[in-house]
Design a protein around this motif. Structure first.
Motif, PDB file in Angstrom:
ATOM      1  N   MET B 260      -6.713 -40.947  -8.375  1.00 58.01           N
ATOM      2  CA  MET B 260      -6.227 -40.782  -9.751  1.00 58.01           C
ATOM      3  C   MET B 260      -4.981 -39.894  -9.780  1.00 58.01           C
ATOM      4  O   MET B 260      -4.016 -40.192 -10.488  1.00 58.01           O
ATOM      5  CB  MET B 260      -7.333 -40.192 -10.633  1.00 58.01           C
ATOM      6  CG  MET B 260      -8.475 -41.173 -10.899  1.00 58.01           C
ATOM      7  SD  MET B 260      -9.825 -40.443 -11.875  1.00 58.01           S
ATOM      8  CE  MET B 260      -9.049 -40.364 -13.510  1.00 58.01           C
ATOM      9  N   LYS B 262      -2.788 -39.397  -7.344  1.00 56.80           N
ATOM     10  CA  LYS B 262      -1.664 -40.118  -6.727  1.00 56.80           C
ATOM     11  C   LYS B 262      -1.069 -41.120  -7.708  1.00 56.80           C
ATOM     12  O   LYS B 262       0.154 -41.181  -7.893  1.00 56.80           O
ATOM     13  CB  LYS B 262      -2.145 -40.827  -5.448  1.00 56.80           C
ATOM     14  CG  LYS B 262      -1.050 -41.561  -4.680  1.00 56.80           C
ATOM     15  CD  LYS B 262      -1.558 -42.042  -3.315  1.00 56.80           C
ATOM     16  CE  LYS B 262      -0.495 -42.837  -2.568  1.00 56.80           C
ATOM     17  NZ  LYS B 262      -0.841 -43.086  -1.155  1.00 56.80           N
ATOM     18  N   ASN B 263      -1.921 -41.899  -8.361  1.00 55.32           N
ATOM     19  CA  ASN B 263      -1.411 -42.875  -9.321  1.00 55.32           C
ATOM     20  C   ASN B 263      -0.766 -42.197 -10.528  1.00 55.32           C
ATOM     21  O   ASN B 263       0.253 -42.669 -11.044  1.00 55.32           O
ATOM     22  CB  ASN B 263      -2.551 -43.796  -9.782  1.00 55.32           C
ATOM     23  CG  ASN B 263      -2.738 -44.978  -8.849  1.00 55.32           C
ATOM     24  OD1 ASN B 263      -1.910 -45.226  -7.978  1.00 55.32           O
ATOM     25  ND2 ASN B 263      -3.821 -45.702  -9.019  1.00 55.32           N
ATOM     26  N   TYR B 264      -1.379 -41.100 -10.965  1.00 55.78           N
ATOM     27  CA  TYR B 264      -0.841 -40.400 -12.145  1.00 55.78           C
ATOM     28  C   TYR B 264       0.596 -39.961 -11.907  1.00 55.78           C
ATOM     29  O   TYR B 264       1.446 -40.051 -12.801  1.00 55.78           O
ATOM     30  CB  TYR B 264      -1.731 -39.199 -12.463  1.00 55.78           C
ATOM     31  CG  TYR B 264      -1.237 -38.384 -13.638  1.00 55.78           C
ATOM     32  CD1 TYR B 264      -1.310 -38.888 -14.938  1.00 55.78           C
ATOM     33  CD2 TYR B 264      -0.715 -37.104 -13.463  1.00 55.78           C
ATOM     34  CE1 TYR B 264      -0.862 -38.139 -16.027  1.00 55.78           C
ATOM     35  CE2 TYR B 264      -0.267 -36.355 -14.537  1.00 55.78           C
ATOM     36  CZ  TYR B 264      -0.338 -36.880 -15.815  1.00 55.78           C
ATOM     37  OH  TYR B 264       0.105 -36.139 -16.881  1.00 55.78           O
TER      38      TYR B 264
END
Lengths: 367, 367
Positions: B260, B262-264
């Protein structure tokens, strides 16, 4: 530089159609007319990335086609830049064909894509190794496609959408595994089709709202898939089968292995076909690719996760070129012991896909 | 024994109806007749445990009712045996009421269960602390139930089925969080309803085949739930809200937090309401209970997982008495540093549920 240290295999490279029209020569007349009029018309889950899906800097030099569509440019822009010996091709945006309502159209598309791949990519360079794209919703047709392409010298795996409305351990899919095992080919899944077409679910509690939320949670489908494959006894029935979970990360594996083992100790009477701990099947039969590898603020944590998994042969480097979350092979991995790093960067993939990368002469000849 | 070392709070104890008839005094006439004729008639996912769900040694002395149905026997057989100061009651087999087709029946059952809990359990001993059972499919009615019971001195949380056909971060559910926050109550979910009634899915790829496979994969629904709560901004909208993920283990948290985050970093433009990393919301707002804690063959791995999670206040001991996979508080946890062990065994729950366990006099008086 010591011998062997610069070898590299990329286990997830997206080779794209420059245009749906590329498939026309390989489609039967009926579907050729459809594609001419409507394009591929593949199902889509409806989640739109705010940064796009493809790297805009990966558009070919001549401006023709999109990122990943030119074999020459892909070799120059990606493989030569990072000194990659082999790229395992995984197509681009086409796997949702398995989630089409019409299995005949899906089968026609899969066959056309495999022909196109052979002519456009595999004949272009032996550094490209191909995946047989199948329609997993018609396992008998998929098995036929596997048997057609299995003998091709540059084909190294079977590839299908990870999105499905049935779990992949179930008997429905076994003809696929039988054909793949027969040809010594691993079966790989690639994410992105979750929530598309005939696979309406994305989580056990329905559909996420936005792309980031959807993308965050995709690995749970991999957990469900591996759980199903193991519990249903697929690896007892097809003991030589290997299964590749592309692009799903890996830090969920310790939890899954531990939970499955703990439950198995109490509940194994219902699965008498299993003869060892679930984690043993996972270590023996499942492979994962690195991108997008989890990135804890303390990189030592990834090493601890790899130790928990306890299977250094399971992990293969991948870049996901030319997708937005591409991993640079020189930067993506945390500090790792030399032997483990070598395994991840090329040795594991070379063994799984039987690539001649560890023989200097062969590699040189293939360039 | 040093002061404080023997304290213990059990965050998941299943208090059962001895019979559906126990609810009759609390049901409106129409539903009373239904229950008389058909029992509770709650939805069930159809997965049958080969070892049963309840410990047969937990049947009360007098043979009346099933395991967990007698307050006196539960105290003797469980709480006094292990010197448990407080038991957080979570009901037994009733949470699927949220997955009934008829929200009126579900609301009537939830109200009756809360009345029954107050009279049968909370009045019996202050060592029992109660959960307000709600029908999450009718959030307005659930909020009313929360406001009715919130002021009760022995009520410590809101409890609902984790099974749902909508993700819990979505606006549909926000009235529940508003009412819970208003009364300073955490909202808890408990697994087991996945795949029941109006929640037909169990995985992103459909339904597992057997109980073990189903049970193995339940934590993925917790991952999807936490992902949804964070991404939808529930903890920005309700900053004092705490959410308890009962009985789902914890070793999946590092992966979820890392992915989460990393994607954020790449995709946060689509969720401008978030003001910090997803993992920070998780550390601040999510609690988990220990049972069934993962059991790696190397117990040091659990300590590493706890360090990766990096939030020693998040984890609360639970036994799951009297379910088949009960954890003995003297044996369930791996070797842990003293302060962390104390936190897990009682201090975290005492703080979250505001229990007077750290004041010797109060505890003594409550016995």
């Amino acid at each position: 530089m010591p011998a062997g240290s610069s070898k590299l295999i990329d286990a997830d490279v997206h080779n794209a159609l420059a245009s749906p029209c590329d498939l026309l020569p390989f489609l039967p007349a009926y579907w050729r007319e459809e594609v001419k009029q409507r394009g591929l018309n593949l199902p889509h889950a409806g989640y739109i990335s705010p940064v796009g899906v493809l790297r805009q800097d990966a558009v070919p030099d001549d401006g023709e086609g999109g990122p990943g569509s030119s074999p020459a440019f892909l070799i120059k822009d990606h493989m030569d830049r990072y000194n990659i010996d082999f790229a395992i091709l995984t197509g681009s945006g086409v796997l949702t064909l398995s989630l089409l309502n019409d299995p005949d159209y899906a089968n026609a598309l899969a066959s056309a894509l495999n022909e196109w791949q052979a002519q456009t990519w595999l004949e272009y360079s032996p550094r490209f190794r191909g995946s047989i794209i199948i329609n997993h919703s018609d396992p008998a047709a998929a098995a036929k496609e596997i048997r057609k392409w299995g003998p091709h010298p540059s084909i190294v795996q079977v590839l299908m959408a990870s999105g499905s409305n049935r779990l992949f351990g179930q008997r429905f899919f076994h003809p696929i595994y039988e054909a793949a095992e027969e040809h010594g080919l691993p079966v790989a899944i690639h994410p992105g089709s979750e929530g598309s077409g005939t696979a309406p679910n994305v989580t056990p509690s329905g559909r996420p709202t936005r792309y980031m939320e959807w993308h965050n949670i995709l690995p749970t489908n991999y957990m469900a898939t591996i759980n199903s494959l193991v519990c249903e006894g697929v690896f007892e029935k097809y003991p030589k089968l290997r299964f590749v979970a592309i692009e799903g990360g890996l830090a969920w594996l310790p939890h899954l292995m531990w939970r499955m083992d703990k439950n198995y100790k109490a509940l194994r009477s219902s699965t008498p076909w299993l003869r060892k701990l679930p984690s043993e099947y996972i270590r023996e039969h499942i492979y994962v690719t690195t991108q997008p590898i989890e990135e804890p603020s303390n990189p030592a944590h990834i090493l601890q996760i790899l130790e928990m998994i306890g299977a250094p042969h399971m992990v293969m480097f991948s870049s996901d070129y030319p997708h937005w979350d591409f991993d640079n092979p020189k930067m993506a991995l945390p500090p790792l012991p030399k032997e483990l790093k070598e395994r991840i960067l090329w040795r594991n993939a070379a063994q799984l896909y039987r690539l001649p990368v560890d023989e200097e002469a062969t590699v040189a000849a293939s360039r």
